[in-house]
Design a protein around this motif. Structure first.
Motif, PDB file in Angstrom:
ATOM      1  N   MET A 104       0.831  -1.206   0.000  1.00 18.39           N
ATOM      2  CA  MET A 104       0.000   0.000   0.000  1.00 18.39           C
ATOM      3  C   MET A 104       0.864   1.254   0.000  1.00 18.39           C
ATOM      4  O   MET A 104       0.565   2.250  -0.672  1.00 18.39           O
ATOM      5  CB  MET A 104      -0.926   0.003   1.226  1.00 18.39           C
ATOM      6  CG  MET A 104      -2.071  -0.981   1.093  1.00 18.39           C
ATOM      7  SD  MET A 104      -2.963  -1.152   2.643  1.00 18.39           S
ATOM      8  CE  MET A 104      -3.931   0.351   2.659  1.00 18.39           C
ATOM      9  N   LEU A 105       1.969   1.194   0.744  1.00 15.40           N
ATOM     10  CA  LEU A 105       2.844   2.358   0.826  1.00 15.40           C
ATOM     11  C   LEU A 105       3.458   2.638  -0.542  1.00 15.40           C
ATOM     12  O   LEU A 105       3.501   3.789  -1.001  1.00 15.40           O
ATOM     13  CB  LEU A 105       3.943   2.110   1.862  1.00 15.40           C
ATOM     14  CG  LEU A 105       4.946   3.234   2.025  1.00 15.40           C
ATOM     15  CD1 LEU A 105       4.281   4.472   2.609  1.00 15.40           C
ATOM     16  CD2 LEU A 105       6.098   2.801   2.919  1.00 15.40           C
TER      17      LEU A 105
ATOM     18  N   LEU B 243       2.743  -1.732  15.312  1.00 13.93           N
ATOM     19  CA  LEU B 243       3.242  -0.661  14.448  1.00 13.93           C
ATOM     20  C   LEU B 243       2.605  -0.737  13.058  1.00 13.93           C
ATOM     21  O   LEU B 243       2.167   0.268  12.499  1.00 13.93           O
ATOM     22  CB  LEU B 243       4.762  -0.769  14.315  1.00 13.93           C
ATOM     23  CG  LEU B 243       5.569  -0.347  15.544  1.00 13.93           C
ATOM     24  CD1 LEU B 243       7.010  -0.797  15.408  1.00 13.93           C
ATOM     25  CD2 LEU B 243       5.501   1.167  15.696  1.00 13.93           C
ATOM     26  N   VAL B 244       2.576  -1.950  12.501  1.00  8.57           N
ATOM     27  CA  VAL B 244       2.019  -2.106  11.157  1.00  8.57           C
ATOM     28  C   VAL B 244       0.548  -1.699  11.154  1.00  8.57           C
ATOM     29  O   VAL B 244       0.086  -1.030  10.241  1.00  8.57           O
ATOM     30  CB  VAL B 244       2.174  -3.558  10.668  1.00  8.57           C
ATOM     31  CG1 VAL B 244       1.622  -3.696   9.264  1.00  8.57           C
ATOM     32  CG2 VAL B 244       3.629  -3.970  10.690  1.00  8.57           C
TER      33      VAL B 244
ATOM     34  N   LEU C 280      -2.677   4.475   6.083  1.00  8.57           N
ATOM     35  CA  LEU C 280      -2.625   4.237   4.635  1.00  8.57           C
ATOM     36  C   LEU C 280      -4.017   4.039   4.074  1.00  8.57           C
ATOM     37  O   LEU C 280      -4.364   4.544   3.004  1.00  8.57           O
ATOM     38  CB  LEU C 280      -1.765   2.996   4.350  1.00  8.57           C
ATOM     39  CG  LEU C 280      -0.259   3.230   4.407  1.00  8.57           C
ATOM     40  CD1 LEU C 280       0.478   1.897   4.415  1.00  8.57           C
ATOM     41  CD2 LEU C 280       0.190   4.075   3.239  1.00  8.57           C
ATOM     42  N   ASP C 281      -4.822   3.296   4.839  1.00 13.31           N
ATOM     43  CA  ASP C 281      -6.160   3.031   4.340  1.00 13.31           C
ATOM     44  C   ASP C 281      -7.006   4.298   4.289  1.00 13.31           C
ATOM     45  O   ASP C 281      -7.837   4.460   3.395  1.00 13.31           O
ATOM     46  CB  ASP C 281      -6.865   1.982   5.199  1.00 13.31           C
ATOM     47  CG  ASP C 281      -8.218   1.640   4.613  1.00 13.31           C
ATOM     48  OD1 ASP C 281      -8.233   1.079   3.502  1.00 13.31           O
ATOM     49  OD2 ASP C 281      -9.244   1.973   5.250  1.00 13.31           O
ATOM     50  N   ALA C 282      -6.752   5.220   5.216  1.00 12.07           N
ATOM     51  CA  ALA C 282      -7.499   6.480   5.189  1.00 12.07           C
ATOM     52  C   ALA C 282      -7.225   7.210   3.859  1.00 12.07           C
ATOM     53  O   ALA C 282      -8.137   7.774   3.239  1.00 12.07           O
ATOM     54  CB  ALA C 282      -7.096   7.349   6.373  1.00 12.07           C
TER      55      ALA C 282
ATOM     56  N   ALA D 198     -10.038   7.661   0.838  1.00 12.59           N
ATOM     57  CA  ALA D 198     -10.360   8.992   0.325  1.00 12.59           C
ATOM     58  C   ALA D 198     -10.307   9.005  -1.196  1.00 12.59           C
ATOM     59  O   ALA D 198     -11.132   9.613  -1.873  1.00 12.59           O
ATOM     60  CB  ALA D 198      -9.392  10.009   0.903  1.00 12.59           C
ATOM     61  N   ARG D 199      -9.291   8.288  -1.726  1.00 11.70           N
ATOM     62  CA  ARG D 199      -9.183   8.226  -3.183  1.00 11.70           C
ATOM     63  C   ARG D 199     -10.385   7.544  -3.813  1.00 11.70           C
ATOM     64  O   ARG D 199     -10.810   7.863  -4.913  1.00 11.70           O
ATOM     65  CB  ARG D 199      -7.949   7.407  -3.574  1.00 11.70           C
ATOM     66  CG  ARG D 199      -6.707   8.196  -3.499  1.00 11.70           C
ATOM     67  CD  ARG D 199      -5.512   7.325  -3.798  1.00 11.70           C
ATOM     68  NE  ARG D 199      -4.365   7.992  -3.226  1.00 11.70           N
ATOM     69  CZ  ARG D 199      -3.922   9.148  -3.674  1.00 11.70           C
ATOM     70  NH1 ARG D 199      -4.477   9.710  -4.727  1.00 11.70           N
ATOM     71  NH2 ARG D 199      -2.931   9.755  -3.092  1.00 11.70           N
TER      72      ARG D 199
END
Lengths: 604, 282
Positions: A544-545, A586-587, A594-596, A600-601
């Motif tokens: 995702m990153l 942490l992940v 990342l999901d936010a 949004a996209r």
């Protein structure tokens, strides 16, 4: 665990300092006539020395590395250097006091009791196995301490004192090991004798014929028998084990065995080895020796090179005996396919006496090998069951009734008769080491083995409950405040503590806290399932990153946000093998952010 | 017992002057005569620490510079109880001993060579006269330090340093050729993880400081500067930090601008410096 061993140990150190140190002088425990006792003194000294030598975070041997909270607890004794120097003084005092004519003495009259009679002088002067065992632990700690402390010292007179101390301690260590080698025995008996019948009744848990059971037991004990035939030095080596029809028991007795041969050895071994009167092996005595032998074999002893060549030889002779004894009890107590004899509490001893205290002593020896057994996982529930049962019948996890007979098990403790002592005067008994700390010690050791299992959770609950019981028995006020033992709050019938605190009890509590602290220091091995879970999460997060980074244009000005996410993932990647749960944390937080962005996209 | 102490540091800013000034001040409060000699011939900042504005940067009279050049028989002495501007030192406490500052000349140039005999004479006289004499030469192996060491008057050396890796290493090099028996260390401006000054930091910051502090202790032990050779630890203190000056009892008790722990630390250092038993601990 809620016990918080480090904090508890520091509290105890504070209380020890308050109880023993006033106006610059140390108060050793003294008997009614002001006499000193090698066992009591050793227990007292070890309450400080044992944690300091066993736990890195409690070390006092190099003043530069002493932790601040540790020094704070010992503040009344002075700063780091003064504490170390005080310990030197105490060690020297101990070693010189308990030496007679250049030879170490191992007496402990305070541990002996003759009922309404008085001990004879000969009995007061008898060397005791408990003193040998305790001296092994103590002298190893002393030698280890001064070896490290020496490096910080430049003053000549202190260096000289350290040299003298090391020689004294080493002599005492050799003498103690020789003593242990001369107080071990193997007793042989006929299957038809009362001992034989008792053994048959103990191991026969399925109702099979005694003869069949005894045959199987003999088979199972073949290996132990073979090992015991190999004994060369010390006592217990002259027993005839060749007759396969005879049964036997091996272990330590309460003192030097009658007719024990002199241990001939080169080097620092003391010349005169006193004659003894003890005879049969006693499970309680063996149980006190095991920790001392383990100290001789510990990594610390090896790494610091605490033993000289001759002592190495004695240590392996002791190791052989310890292993034979533990294997013997493992074979007997966990015998057969039915319920273990050990589950049939309380354990029955020769003479028809039975006690939870004996069960616990046998448990300690029999479970030494548990970690190596193939069926250990399935054994866990039974192990927990035994310990829970002992806690219950000893009235630790169940309220004692008025005048409950279990009180005597705790105060003054289970009386162990000392066969042979009547040759020197009235027959003696010695009270077994305090039950509740000994039980908790076993629970902690077993708990370390069972981490992550359902049985482990039961163990922790049990540990908490026994600890609560022990806390309730601390002396609330007066001399020895905060130390042990005042059982009145728990057992209505218990007598008020007389005189100074019980150093044996206090040391046992310290020792179990040390064990607990040592097992919490060891990080539990990471769960492999958790590691692969962390890996899978990392893979998705990385992906995702990457995607977000590739859409770089849209993200101009948002680099700092991605920077934090990247840093978290980098850290997670670094630690996911050793601390998978923290990595997953942490992940997860990175994934949420990342999901936010992604959500949004995708929003129309 | 009389004692001459050379208070030195490997570099600037270790806190020698302020530590030394407070040492002699405390000794005078104990009722003993005490003297501080500012042998830092390049800088001359001791007057300011004592609050003596007439000699804030050296004296206009014939000071140490003049003496070392043979221009006077005895360098000018400042009686701190009389001349300090800070009201509390000037109110000389009853039963206090003399408190003398020996400053350099205000415009004195650092002499190219120092007359060893002159230094020796001076040290011997002070040794006779004062219970404690703290002599502070310039930082590092300055000519004045060499002259002091060469004077062969019995002395002890306190080496001040800050509690940092750099200072520890520099200090270890600096003392390498001195007699270890007379050298002890003073850790100055020390933050400990439990210092009140550190409240308000985040957990991560405290954890980090804690780890670094542990490393420093291990490093100090490795460099031969471990606990056994530490004469004192002076904590960070607002008064020492923001205005290097004497910490009076009023600073601690009345206005509470200084920490009591700092006074205790100076007292402890003083006791150690003056006692054989505490000086030779291990």
């Amino acid at each position: 665990m809620r016990m918080q061993p480090r904090r508890r140990l520091l509290e105890i150190w504070e209380d020890v300092a308050a109880a023993c140190f006033a106006d610059g002088t140390w108060r050793w425990p003294e008997g009614p006539d002001g006499e000193r006792d090698s066992i009591c003194d050793a227990y007292q000294l070890l309450t400080l020395l044992y944690p300091a030598c066993e736990l890195a975070s409690f070390r006092l041997d190099s003043p530069d590395q002493a932790a601040d909270d540790v020094l704070e607890a010992l503040r009344p004794l002075g700063d780091g250097i003064e504490v170390a120097k005080l310990l030197l003084r105490l060690m020297a005092d101990y070693l010189r006091t308990h030496t007679d004519d250049g030879e170490p003495v191992f007496t402990g009259p305070s541990r002996l009791s003759a009922g309404d009679h008085k001990l004879t002088d000969e009995q007061r002067r008898a060397d005791l196995t408990e003193a040998f065992a305790l001296s092994v632990t103590l002298t190893l700690d002393i030698i280890g301490f001064v070896r490290v402390f020496r490096a910080s010292v430049t003053r000549e007179e202190i260096r000289r004192e350290i040299r003298d101390l090391e020689i004294l301690a080493s002599t005492r260590l050799s003498a103690a090991m020789v003593g242990l080698l001369r107080s071990f025995n193997v007793e042989v008996f006929e299957p038809q004798s009362s001992r034989g019948a008792l053994l048959a009744r103990t191991v026969n848990q399925t109702g099979a014929s005694d003869r069949l059971i005894l045959d199987q037991l003999q088979q199972a004990l073949r290996e132990v028998r073979a090992r015991l035939r190999d004994l060369t030095i010390g006592s217990g080596s002259s027993v005839d084990l060749d007759n396969p029809n005879l049964l036997f028991e091996c272990g330590w007795s309460w003192g030097v065995i009658r007719g024990a041969p002199t241990v001939v050895a080169a080097g620092s071994i003391p010349v005169s080895q006193r004659r003894g009167v003890a005879d049969t092996p006693l499970i309680h005595a063996s149980a006190t020796v095991i920790p001392a032998v383990l100290d001789l074999l510990s990594p610390r002893t090896r790494v610091l090179g605490l033993l000289d060549d001759e002592q190495q030889r004695l240590a392996s002779a002791l190791q052989l005996r310890m292993e034979a004894t533990c294997t013997y009890w493992e074979t007997v107590a966990l015998f057969g396919d039915g319920p273990w004899p050990l589950e049939d509490t309380p354990w029955r001893m020769p003479g028809g006496v039975e006690s939870e205290s004996a069960s616990l002593a046998v448990f300690q020896m029999a479970m030494r090998g548990l970690r190596f057994r193939r069926d250990r996982e399935s054994a866990f529930d039974r192990v927990v069951g035994i310990l829970e049962e002992l806690a219950l019948t000893a009235r630790i996890t169940k309220r004692p009734g008025a005048g409950d007979p279990a009180t005597a098990l705790h105060v003054p403790g289970f009386p162990v008769a000392l066969p042979g002592s009547d040759e020197l005067g009235p027959p003696l008994v010695s009270h077994a080491s305090p039950f509740a700390p000994a039980l908790l010690q076993r629970v902690i050791v077993m708990d370390a083995l069972m981490q992550g299992t359902g049985a482990g959770q039961r163990m922790q609950r049990l540990a908490d409950r026994i600890w609560t019981h022990l806390e309730a028995r601390r002396i609330a006020e007066g001399p020895g405040q905060g130390l042990w033992d005042d059982a009145r709050t728990v057992f209505a019938a218990a007598p008020a503590p007389s005189g100074p605190p019980s150093w044996a009890f206090t040391f046992d509590v310290v020792a179990l806290l040390v064990t607990a602290a040592a097992t919490t220091d060891e990080r539990p091995p990471p769960d492999p399932q958790l590691v692969s879970h962390a890996r899978a999460l990392l893979r998705e997060a990385d992906h995702m990153l990457e995607q977000e980074l590739m859409l770089g244009l849209a993200l101009r000005g948002r680099r700092p946000l991605l920077g934090t996410i990247e840093a978290r993932l980098r850290r997670a990647r670094e630690i996911h093998d050793s601390r998978p749960a923290a990595a997953i944390g942490l992940v997860n937080s990175a994934l949420t952010e990342l999901d936010a962005l992604l959500a949004a996209r995708e929003w129309e | 017992m009389t004692m001459i102490i050379f208070l030195v540091a490997a570099g600037d800013g270790a806190g020698c002057t302020v530590t030394g000034a407070n040492l002699v001040y405390r000794q005078a409060l104990r009722g003993e005569d005490a003297c501080y000699a500012d042998f830092d011939l390049g800088v001359r900042g001791a007057g300011e620490v004592f609050g003596v504005s007439s000699a804030a940067h050296g004296t206009t009279e014939a000071g140490l510079h003049s003496y070392l050049q043979g221009a006077c028989r005895d360098p000018h002495r400042v009686d701190v109880w009389q001349e300090s501007d800070r009201w509390s030192p000037r109110k000389r406490p009853r039963r206090a001993g003399q408190l003398i500052l020996v400053p350099g000349d205000q415009d004195g140039q650092e002499p190219a060579a120092i007359d060893g005999h002159a230094v020796q004479r001076l040290l011997r006289r002070w040794d006779d006269e004062f219970g404690l004499c703290v002599v502070h030469p310039g930082p590092g192996l300055s000519p004045s330090l060499e002259a002091l060491l060469a004077a062969a008057v019995p002395h002890r050396i306190l080496v001040a340093h800050r509690w940092t890796r750099r200072d520890l290493e520099a200090t270890a090099r600096f003392v390498a050729r001195m007699d270890p028996g007379v050298v002890r260390f003073v850790r100055c401006a020390v933050f400990t993880p439990e210092s009140a000054e550190l409240t308000g930091l985040t957990g991560a910051q405290l954890a980090w400081i804690d780890e670094r502090d542990r490393e420093l202790h291990a490093l100090a032990a490795r460099l031969g500067m471990g606990q056994g050779r530490v004469a004192g630890v002076i904590p960070v203190d607002p008064v020492l930090r923001w205005r290097a000056q004497l910490i009076t009892d009023d600073d601690v008790q009345a206005t509470k601008v200084a920490n009591e722990a700092t006074v205790e630390a100076v007292e402890k250092l003083l006791t150690t410096a003056l006692s054989d038993d505490r000086w030779n601990r291990l």
